[in-house]
Design a protein around this motif. Structure first.
Motif, short mmCIF file in Angstrom:
data_model
loop_
_atom_site.label_atom_id
_atom_site.label_comp_id
_atom_site.label_asym_id
_atom_site.label_seq_id
_atom_site.Cartn_x
_atom_site.Cartn_y
_atom_site.Cartn_z
N VAL A 7 0.85 -1.19 0.00
CA VAL A 7 0.00 0.00 0.00
C VAL A 7 0.88 1.24 0.00
CG1 VAL A 7 -1.79 1.27 1.27
CG2 VAL A 7 -1.81 -1.24 1.24
N ALA A 8 0.45 2.25 -0.75
CA ALA A 8 1.11 3.55 -0.74
C ALA A 8 0.12 4.61 -0.31
CB ALA A 8 1.68 3.88 -2.11
N PHE A 9 0.63 5.64 0.34
CA PHE A 9 -0.23 6.75 0.74
C PHE A 9 0.45 8.05 0.30
CE2 PHE A 9 -3.31 9.26 2.69
CZ PHE A 9 -4.30 8.46 3.23
N VAL A 32 5.12 5.94 1.69
CA VAL A 32 4.46 7.23 1.83
C VAL A 32 5.19 8.29 1.01
CG1 VAL A 32 3.48 6.74 4.09
CG2 VAL A 32 5.77 7.72 3.95
N GLN A 33 4.42 9.30 0.59
CA GLN A 33 5.01 10.41 -0.16
C GLN A 33 4.21 11.66 0.12
OE1 GLN A 33 3.82 12.34 -2.99
NE2 GLN A 33 5.80 13.43 -3.15
N VAL A 44 8.12 7.18 8.60
CA VAL A 44 9.33 6.38 8.40
C VAL A 44 9.82 5.85 9.74
CG1 VAL A 44 11.75 6.49 7.70
CG2 VAL A 44 9.98 7.55 6.26
N ASP A 45 9.76 6.69 10.77
CA ASP A 45 10.15 6.24 12.11
C ASP A 45 9.27 5.09 12.59
OD1 ASP A 45 12.13 8.14 12.17
OD2 ASP A 45 10.99 9.58 13.38
N ALA A 46 8.02 5.05 12.07
CA ALA A 46 7.09 3.98 12.45
C ALA A 46 7.20 2.76 11.56
CB ALA A 46 5.65 4.52 12.42
N GLY A 47 8.13 2.80 10.59
CA GLY A 47 8.37 1.62 9.77
C GLY A 47 7.95 1.73 8.32
N ALA A 48 7.40 2.88 7.92
CA ALA A 48 7.05 3.07 6.51
C ALA A 48 8.30 3.39 5.70
CB ALA A 48 6.02 4.18 6.37
N ILE A 49 8.17 3.33 4.39
CA ILE A 49 9.24 3.70 3.46
C ILE A 49 8.83 4.98 2.75
CG2 ILE A 49 10.52 3.01 1.40
CD1 ILE A 49 10.04 0.09 2.27
N ALA A 50 9.73 5.93 2.62
CA ALA A 50 9.43 7.18 1.95
C ALA A 50 9.82 7.10 0.48
CB ALA A 50 10.15 8.34 2.62
N ALA A 51 9.00 7.70 -0.37
CA ALA A 51 9.29 7.81 -1.79
C ALA A 51 9.40 9.28 -2.16
CB ALA A 51 8.20 7.13 -2.62
#
Length: 296
Positions: A7-9, A32-33, A44-51
């Motif tokens: 999933v992306a947000f 996430v972006q 990102v600190d919570a484990g998401a990846i930034a784009a």
């Protein structure tokens, strides 16, 4: 929905950020972006990846959520050169939680369908706190099978999910709710102005309206904001209320004189540079639209 769903947000403002955090806390694999990259840091600190771009966020996603302020931003985020449509694979889902006109949503769905992308409207009722806690009310529209495919994700961010039918239905529903709030705020402003011109206390009027049988929780909340003079941070920005009123009027199939009059209040607020404050700003002084109109 499988546990390995990607999933992306895209769009991490008050509502989008809250929904993205809720998804991540539920263990969703999330990219996430956001235009302002700093807003990705807590996720990102919570484990998401930034784009870096919407297309980059969508590149490996099965489902992309979008939450932005208006149709101009939506068009850039979806169809711009680095937009979601440039990255999302055919067969992927785009779930739009923004507020847009039904005309725009129908056209967007058609453009995405040409690329093999499935579109779901997910119009939301609630505030950033509801988004963060998963207590939104979500009114979806799209093909039944598409809405059902993303329902498990919607159930993470919302306590109520309803499918209203074909694309455009959810946008109309959301605009109808928002224009009702706009009209109520304008009416309260006029009522308080009437009392104030007769020598009555604005504070007493606002306090009484906000605690009376006339007040919904939303109106009581905004009467309290006006009493305290606390319009920042906004729960619902004035410029977004203005946008929604004007969208409804432009898409209406018959005249809406009450809403047209209410829209003048928010026109005047934007002219005074108050667009980033809460929509309750129209309660801060008597009949701002009339005063602004007299000056023109």
């Amino acid at each position: 929905m499988s546990s390995d769903q990607r999933v992306a947000f895209v769009g991490l403002g008050g509502m989008g950020g809250g929904m993205a955090h809720r998804l991540r806390e539920a263990g969703v694999r999330l990219v996430v972006q956001n235009r302002t990259a700093a807003k990705t840091i807590p996720l990102v600190d919570a484990g998401a990846i930034a784009a870096g771009t919407p297309a980059g966020a969508a590149a490996d996603a099965d489902v992309v959520f979008v939450s932005v302020a208006d149709e101009e931003a939506l068009d850039e985020v979806i169809f711009g050169p680095h937009g979601v449509a440039a990255g999302l694979r055919p067969g992927g889902y785009l779930v739009d939680t923004s507020t847009a006109s039904p005309t725009y949503s129908i056209a967007a769905a058609e453009r995405l369908a040409e690329r093999g992308i499935r579109f779901v409207e997910a119009r939301i009722l609630g505030n950033p706190l509801h988004a963060r806690s998963g207590e939104l009310r979500i009114f979806a529209a799209g093909r039944d099978q598409d809405v059902e495919a993303v329902r498990p994700l919607l159930e993470i961010i919302g306590q109520e999910i309803r499918n209203l039918g074909p694309i455009g239905a959810a946008s109309t529903f959301k605009l109808a709710f928002n224009v009702l709030l706009g009209a109520q705020l304008a009416a309260i402003s006029e009522a308080v102005g009437l009392a104030e011109r007769a020598g009555l206390s604005r504070e007493v009027m606002l306090q009484t309206i906000g605690t009376s049988g006339l007040a919904s929780p939303v109106l009581a909340f905004r009467c309290a904001l006006a009493l305290k003079g606390r319009f920042d941070p906004p729960a619902f920005r004035t410029r977004l209320m203005h946008k929604d009123l004007r969208l409804a009027l432009s898409d209406a199939r018959s005249p809406m004189p009450v809403i047209a009059r209410a829209a003048e209040y928010f026109d005047a607020a934007l002219e005074r540079g108050l667009g980033e404050l809460d929509a309750a700003i129209v309660l801060a002084r008597a009949e701002p639209a009339v005063q602004a109109g007299a000056a023109r």
